[in-house]
Structures are given as structure tokens and as C-alpha cells.
Design a protein around this motif. Structure first.
Motif, PDB file in Angstrom:
ATOM      1  N   SER A 111       7.681 -26.000  -6.044  1.00 36.90           N
ATOM      2  CA  SER A 111       9.539 -25.904  -5.394  1.00 36.90           C
ATOM      3  C   SER A 111      10.026 -24.502  -4.782  1.00 36.90           C
ATOM      4  N   ILE A 112       9.380 -23.836  -6.239  1.00 34.96           N
ATOM      5  CA  ILE A 112       9.824 -22.569  -5.642  1.00 34.96           C
ATOM      6  C   ILE A 112       8.713 -21.955  -4.541  1.00 34.96           C
ATOM      7  N   ILE A 113       8.211 -22.344  -4.938  1.00 35.09           N
ATOM      8  CA  ILE A 113       7.366 -22.554  -3.592  1.00 35.09           C
ATOM      9  C   ILE A 113       7.048 -22.302  -2.080  1.00 35.09           C
ATOM     10  N   ALA A 114       7.661 -23.751  -2.079  1.00 34.49           N
ATOM     11  CA  ALA A 114       7.879 -23.904  -1.165  1.00 34.49           C
ATOM     12  C   ALA A 114       9.431 -23.680  -0.663  1.00 34.49           C
ATOM     13  N   ALA A 115      10.225 -23.485  -1.474  1.00 29.56           N
ATOM     14  CA  ALA A 115      11.715 -22.662  -1.084  1.00 29.56           C
ATOM     15  C   ALA A 115      11.513 -21.017  -0.818  1.00 29.56           C
ATOM     16  N   LEU A 116      10.571 -20.433  -0.996  1.00 28.15           N
ATOM     17  CA  LEU A 116      10.463 -18.931  -0.797  1.00 28.15           C
ATOM     18  C   LEU A 116      10.176 -19.211   0.619  1.00 28.15           C
ATOM     19  N   PHE A 117       9.129 -20.046   1.276  1.00 30.76           N
ATOM     20  CA  PHE A 117       8.738 -20.141   2.080  1.00 30.76           C
ATOM     21  C   PHE A 117       9.809 -20.674   3.635  1.00 30.76           C
ATOM     22  N   MET A 118      10.533 -21.324   2.649  1.00 29.05           N
ATOM     23  CA  MET A 118      11.429 -21.963   3.835  1.00 29.05           C
ATOM     24  C   MET A 118      12.304 -20.896   4.110  1.00 29.05           C
ATOM     25  N   ILE A 119      12.819 -20.063   2.928  1.00 26.18           N
ATOM     26  CA  ILE A 119      13.751 -19.087   2.948  1.00 26.18           C
ATOM     27  C   ILE A 119      13.383 -18.095   4.487  1.00 26.18           C
ATOM     28  N   LEU A 120      11.829 -18.441   4.596  1.00 30.39           N
ATOM     29  CA  LEU A 120      11.495 -17.175   5.280  1.00 30.39           C
ATOM     30  C   LEU A 120      11.568 -17.968   6.909  1.00 30.39           C
ATOM     31  N   VAL A 121      11.028 -19.041   6.786  1.00 34.91           N
ATOM     32  CA  VAL A 121      11.711 -19.713   8.034  1.00 34.91           C
ATOM     33  C   VAL A 121      12.418 -19.638   8.289  1.00 34.91           C
ATOM     34  N   SER A 122      13.585 -19.954   7.907  1.00 31.23           N
ATOM     35  CA  SER A 122      15.652 -20.063   8.310  1.00 31.23           C
ATOM     36  C   SER A 122      15.726 -18.575   8.285  1.00 31.23           C
ATOM     37  N   LEU A 123      14.992 -17.222   7.265  1.00 25.64           N
ATOM     38  CA  LEU A 123      14.966 -16.100   8.376  1.00 25.64           C
ATOM     39  C   LEU A 123      14.572 -15.918   9.858  1.00 25.64           C
ATOM     40  N   MET A 124      13.434 -16.376  10.410  1.00 27.33           N
ATOM     41  CA  MET A 124      12.926 -16.678  11.518  1.00 27.33           C
ATOM     42  C   MET A 124      13.382 -17.188  12.546  1.00 27.33           C
ATOM     43  N   TYR A 125      14.108 -18.521  11.711  1.00 27.28           N
ATOM     44  CA  TYR A 125      15.185 -19.483  12.615  1.00 27.28           C
ATOM     45  C   TYR A 125      16.400 -18.276  13.773  1.00 27.28           C
ATOM     46  N   ALA A 126      16.888 -17.742  12.235  1.00 31.25           N
ATOM     47  CA  ALA A 126      17.964 -17.395  12.568  1.00 31.25           C
ATOM     48  C   ALA A 126      18.218 -15.491  13.550  1.00 31.25           C
ATOM     49  N   LEU A 127      16.920 -15.152  13.487  1.00 26.99           N
ATOM     50  CA  LEU A 127      16.225 -13.847  14.357  1.00 26.99           C
ATOM     51  C   LEU A 127      16.341 -14.110  15.359  1.00 26.99           C
ATOM     52  N   GLY A 128      16.075 -15.320  16.239  1.00 28.06           N
ATOM     53  CA  GLY A 128      16.200 -15.915  17.372  1.00 28.06           C
ATOM     54  C   GLY A 128      17.745 -16.001  17.959  1.00 28.06           C
ATOM     55  N   GLN A 129      18.465 -16.654  16.668  1.00 31.25           N
ATOM     56  CA  GLN A 129      20.198 -16.568  17.144  1.00 31.25           C
ATOM     57  C   GLN A 129      20.562 -15.402  17.132  1.00 31.25           C
ATOM     58  N   MET A 130      20.542 -14.390  16.478  1.00 32.88           N
ATOM     59  CA  MET A 130      21.068 -13.117  16.649  1.00 32.88           C
ATOM     60  C   MET A 130      20.443 -12.272  17.414  1.00 32.88           C
ATOM     61  N   ILE A 131      19.604 -12.794  18.192  1.00 36.64           N
ATOM     62  CA  ILE A 131      18.940 -11.543  19.170  1.00 36.64           C
ATOM     63  C   ILE A 131      20.079 -12.338  20.467  1.00 36.64           C
ATOM     64  N   GLY A 132      19.917 -13.632  20.524  1.00 40.77           N
ATOM     65  CA  GLY A 132      20.698 -14.113  21.438  1.00 40.77           C
ATOM     66  C   GLY A 132      22.559 -13.824  21.368  1.00 40.77           C
ATOM     67  N   ILE A 133      22.502 -13.952  20.330  1.00 44.06           N
ATOM     68  CA  ILE A 133      23.891 -13.527  20.452  1.00 44.06           C
ATOM     69  C   ILE A 133      24.139 -11.808  20.904  1.00 44.06           C
ATOM     70  N   ALA A 134      23.270 -11.256  20.653  1.00 45.94           N
ATOM     71  CA  ALA A 134      23.316  -9.920  20.500  1.00 45.94           C
ATOM     72  C   ALA A 134      23.482  -9.917  22.691  1.00 45.94           C
ATOM     73  N   LEU A 135      22.985 -10.691  22.489  1.00 44.20           N
ATOM     74  CA  LEU A 135      22.709 -10.812  24.669  1.00 44.20           C
ATOM     75  C   LEU A 135      23.864 -10.455  25.005  1.00 44.20           C
ATOM     76  N   ALA A 136      24.052 -12.041  24.300  1.00 41.43           N
ATOM     77  CA  ALA A 136      25.531 -12.475  24.939  1.00 41.43           C
ATOM     78  C   ALA A 136      26.934 -11.353  24.581  1.00 41.43           C
ATOM     79  N   PHE A 137      27.036 -11.338  23.138  1.00 38.87           N
ATOM     80  CA  PHE A 137      28.026  -9.348  23.842  1.00 38.87           C
ATOM     81  C   PHE A 137      27.788  -8.474  24.380  1.00 38.87           C
ATOM     82  N   GLU A 138      26.699  -8.669  24.255  1.00 39.20           N
ATOM     83  CA  GLU A 138      26.461  -7.354  25.719  1.00 39.20           C
ATOM     84  C   GLU A 138      26.603  -7.475  26.608  1.00 39.20           C
TER      85      GLU A 138
END
Length: 548
Positions: free
Chosen positions: A125-152
Motif C-alpha cells: 500500500s505504501i508503494i502504491a501510495a507513493l506512485f499515486m502521489i506522483l500521479v496526482s502531482l502530474m495531473y495537478a501540473l496540467g491544471q496549474m499550467i492551465g490556471i496560469a494561462l487563464a490568468f495570463e
């Protein structure tokens, strides 16, 4: 037109729309979460969200800011093939319904990691959780890029200040609101997304001559003859059948997305969760269809209307079309809708990171931590995840949706096999789970262009960047490892002790709704062998030249 022209001439409109929207969201978030005193309140809103609100929130979380920006950008780049890619993600809805909406919901867990911990133990479960954190960060990255473009575009400021301003505002909003605030706000955001996407799209379609402008999600098809005349190759399937088959990997990947699974657990009961899935499917179909229409109209406008979009502005296609064809105040509302889309998904991502770090890792290793400290750790983890995603977005990929698709692929490699095989095959054990996650995940990372650009499978930048080639190789390997390693270790005396217990069998029977335990259920060696053969063939096929 020059890049500097893609801004609101009157930034006051954008500022006003954003301020009003954020005030509403902050108030709703504060009111919704002001009584949160436990981890159940913070992460699953005490399992108290109704089916309509939950269904809208799920759709809002799943859709993400890519609905406004990233999808249309790659439709502009790839035409019909990318529409096919995004359509296949809808195929994941029945899988999510069966696995989460029905099976795992009976466990009453906070996240998929809970199932993995119960099924395979703490280490897996800890191994899976670490990978899930990376998955969530990559997913969040796309949102942050879009937020920056929208504010721009809204404020007329460069990308980096837009990222810092928008990102910090959103991180604060999510941290204050918790899951109750995120769910209630996500339902509101879904309504905003639908209205601010579909209605302005109708006006754009009317301006370019589309007679079906009054219902864009379906009636943009009346523009097909004109598109064929203007761009005959729009409907060409540019890639080999192998490319389209690889899309199934992203469908499987949706099962491993923790922020979507958490929405299932916010429901008060199983019936409510099932009803939420119906609303989820309906709204997803409506807005996704409109997204294809926006990309279609964008390509048509660039081919026939003299709209010129530089390659670096492709992610802004939806906003640019509104600037060209609609009044500025409408574009300001569309920008607010785009930010709302980013907010909803970021909320899910950051709350998933908080749950994974504080609940599935720290609390698992230190179970004696008091409840109040767990809640504080959760808030700290949510905030930290937001800051990390802002930092990652400083140097973004060429298309914001690339990081999101890569997250789907990684989830499909590291989490989905553990869940699918664990639910449907009793012999699955911790050794198979750890081998599948670790080896499959490392293979996927190694063959991606983000870590070692020289080690790729196709030589086609867009395909590799989206994670398709890596997923087609690593997902089958992960399934094979899951089954083969489990089967072998179950038959090694020194390793098999305690691997498959009566409690494991009871757990599997219970999540399928059985009150008794039958040795023959979910225990087929023949089915496991067929699965291994099929996935082995797919993995070998993935290694062969793609011939794109």
C-alpha cells in the motif's frame, strides 16, 4: 495575430469575474468545512454528499481544465485521432462504476490505497501510495499550467506571475475547504463549466456559419461537409491500428486515479453512489461532446476564417476563439469557467495527495497519531502538494494535457492491475502487487521522454509525450507480473505462509456482495493463464516498430 494580442483589452472584466467566482467558492468552502474535525470530514465529507451533487462533482473533477484548453489544443494538432483518444476515456465510466461504484464502495474506504492495504498489506500500500502521489502531482501540473494561462489572458500578465497568483489562490481555497467544500463547490463549478463552455460555443458556431449552433454538443456535425472541403485530411486516421489500440491503456489508467475514486466514497450509501454515477455519465457526455465541437470549430476557423494561432498558443484555442467571435465580457466569463474547471480537479488532486501522504503513509506507519494531528497533517499535505505542483509548472511541457495523459498511463501501470486483479482473482498476493507496481512503474518512467529522452519506443514526440507507447508496454507487463509472481510465490512454502488467508477470501466475496465464501469463485487458474498470454502478446507487439 501576435501572441501579445491574445489578452483581454479590458482586464477589469477578467478581474471582476475571477474575484466574484473566488468569493463564492471561498464562502461555500468555509461554510461546508467549518465543522470538519476528523479525517472522514476532511477527505470524504463524512460520506454525506447526495447523488446529484456528487455526480456533478465527479464530472467536474474528471473533466479538468483540459476540457477548456488542452483537449482542443491537441485536436488542433492531431485532428480526429485525438478526438478518438478522448472519446475512449468515456469507456472508463462503466469500469469505474463496476469497480468503485459497486465493489470497493462496500468497503467504505477513503481511497484505492485502503483496498490495497487490506488486500496486500502495508508494504504494497505504501508503494502504491507513493506512485499515486506522483500521479496526482502530474495531473495537478496540467491544471496549474492551465490556471496560469487563464490568468495570463485575463489579467494581461506574463505566464510566471499568472502561475504564482492563480496557483497560490487555489491552494489556499482547497486547503480551507476540504472535501465538503470541494464537493459542493465542484457541483457549482460543473454548472459554470457547462454554461460557460456550451453557450459561447453556440455563438462561435453561428458566427462561422454553423446551422446547428443552438445545440453544439451534437449539431456541430452540420459543418462536416464544409470541413471536408476546407481540410480534406481532417478525418484521416493518421496513425496505425496499433496507435488506437494503445488508447485502451489510458482507459485502464482511470481506475487508478485516486481523486476520482474518492468522490465515490463521499456518497452516503451504495445506492447513492450508483445514482451519482448516472449523473456523472450524463454530464460528462454532454460537455465532452461540446469539447470535440470546440476543437472542430477551432480547426475550421484556422482553415477558413483567417484565424492564425501560433504553436505556443495552441492551449489557448478556446479562449482565442471567444476573443475573436464573442464580446470581451463573454470571454471573461469563459476564462472564469476555465479557472473553475481547474479548481475542481485541483481540489480532487490535492485532497488525494493529502489523504495519501497523511492517511496512507504517515498514519499507517505511525497509527498512534491522535486524530487532531492527523487532520493537521492532512491540511499540511494538501498545501505542500499545491506548492510542489506550482513549482513543477514553472517549466511546463509543450501541451498542458500531456502531463494529464501521462498521469493516466502511470496510474494504469502502478495501481489499476492491483485493483482489477485483486478484486477478481483470489490468488493475487503482496509479492505480485509489489512487483507489478515497482517494475511496471519504473519501466513506464524509463521509456517516457521526460526522464531519458533517448529511450523511447516510437520516435514520435506526441505519442511518447502522451504516454501511449509507454503504457502499451508497461501496463501488460504489470498485469503479467501481478499474476505470475503471485502464482509462483503462492506455491513456494517459505513464502506462501499467510499469503492467501480465509480473511482475504472473505474480503473478496464481500466486495462482490456475497455473504458466504465459495472456494470456486474468483479463483480460476485458466482465466489467469489466458490473461498472461494475451498481455504478453500485447507487450511484445508494443516493442515492435510502430510505423506511425
Amino acid at each position: 495575430m501576435e501572441d501579445t494580442m491574445w489578452r483581454l483589452e479590458n482586464p477589469i472584466l477578467g478581474i471582476a469575474a475571477i474575484i466574484v467566482m473566488f468569493l463564492v467558492f471561498y464562502i461555500v468552502g468555509y461554510i461546508s468545512n467549518r465543522k470538519s474535525s476528523s479525517v472522514a470530514d476532511l477527505y470524504v465529507a463524512g460520506s454525506s454528499i447526495g447523488p446529484i451533487t456528487n455526480g456533478l462533482a465527479m464530472a467536474s473533477t474528471y473533466m479538468s481544465l483540459a476540457t477548456f484548453l488542452g483537449i482542443t489544443a491537441l485536436i488542433l494538432e492531431l485532428q480526429v485521432p485525438f478526438i478518438m483518444l478522448w472519446i475512449q476515456l468515456i469507456l472508463s465510466i462503466p469500469l469505474i462504476t463496476i469497480i468503485y461504484g459497486t465493489s470497493l464502495r462496500r468497503m467504505g474506504a477513503f481511497s484505492p490505497t485502503h483496498f490495497i492495504r487490506e488486500r496486500y498489506g502495508v508494504s504494497a500500500s505504501i508503494i502504491a501510495a507513493l506512485f499515486m502521489i506522483l500521479v496526482s502531482l502530474m495531473y495537478a501540473l496540467g491544471q496549474m499550467i492551465g490556471i496560469a494561462l487563464a490568468f495570463e489572458m485575463a489579467l494581461g500578465i506574463p505566464y510566471l506571475p499568472g502561475l504564482l497568483v492563480g496557483g497560490l489562490i487555489i491552494v489556499g481555497y482547497v486547503t480551507i475547504g476540504g472535501m465538503a467544500g470541494a464537493s459542493n463547490n465542484a457541483a457549482i463549478q460543473m454548472v459554470i463549466i457547462a454554461l460557460m463552455f456550451i453557450i459561447p460555443l453556440g455563438a462561435i458556431m453561428k458566427a462561422v456559419g454553423g446551422t446547428g449552433w443552438f445545440f453544439p454538443p451534437l449539431l456541430y456535425s452540420d459543418m462536416v461537409p464544409a470541413m471536408v472541403d476546407a481540410m480534406p485530411n481532417f478525418f484521416d486516421y493518421q496513425f496505425s491500428p496499433k496507435w488506437y489500440f494503445s488508447l485502451l491503456g489510458l482507459t485502464v489508467g482511470s481506475l487508478g486515479l485516486p481523486h476520482l475514486a474518492m468522490r465515490i466514497y463521499t456518497a452516503s450509501n451504495l445506492q447513492s453512489a450508483r445514482k451519482a454515477m448516472v449523473w456523472f455519465a450524463f454530464i460528462i457526455g454532454l460537455v465532452f461532446s461540446a469539447t470535440y465541437a470546440m476543437g472542430f470549430v477551432g480547426v475550421f476557423a484556422t482553415e477558413t476564417q483567417g484565424v492564425t494561432i501560433a504553436s505556443g498558443d495552441a492551449d489557448k484555442l478556446t479562449l482565442i476563439l471567444n476573443l475573436v467571435y464573442n464580446p470581451e465580457w463573454v470571454t471573461a466569463l469563459v476564462i472564469a469557467g476555465a479557472i473553475a474547471a481547474g479548481l475542481s480537479t485541483l481540489s480532487g488532486n490535492l485532497l488525494a495527495i493529502g489523504a495519501l501522504l497523511s492517511q496512507d503513509i504517515i498514519t499507517t506507519l505511525k497509527p498512534s497519531i491522535p486524530t487532531r494531528m492527523r487532520v493537521r497533517l492532512g491540511y499540511a499535505a494538501v498545501f505542500t502538494g499545491g506548492i510542489v505542483s506550482i513549482l513543477l509548472a514553472i517549466n511546463p511541457p509543450a501541451f498542458l494535457v500531456v502531463s494529464i495523459l501521462w498521469a493516466f498511463g502511470l496510474a494504469g501501470v502502478t495501481n489499476a492491475p492491483l485493483i482489477i486483479v485483486g478484486v477478481w482473482w483470489k490468488e493475487a498476493n503482496k509479492y505480485g502487487a509489489m512487483a507489478a507496481s515497482l517494475i511496471g512503474g519504473l519501466i513506464y518512467i524509463l521509456v517516457s521522454p521526460f526522464v531519458f529522452p533517448s529511450i523511447v519506443l516510437t520516435g514520435h514526440g506526441v505519442t511518447d509525450g502522451m504516454g501511449l507507447s509507454g503504457a502499451m508496454l508497461a501496463i501488460p507487463i504489470s498485469f503479467v507480473l501481478m499474476i505470475v509472481v503471485s502464482y509462483i510465490t503462492n506455491r513456494i512454502p517459505k513464502l506462501s505462509a499467510g499469503l492467501t488467508t480465509k480473511e482475504d477470501h472473505k474480503l473478496i466475496e464481500r466486495i462482490h456482495g456475497w455473504s458466504n465464501v465459495h472456494p470456486g469463485r474468483y479463483n480460476s487458474t485458466i482465466g489467469a493463464a489466458i490473461t498472461v498470454v494475451v498481455f504478453s502478446v500485447i507487450a511484445v507487439w508494443a516493442l515492435m516498430p510502430w510505423n506511425l
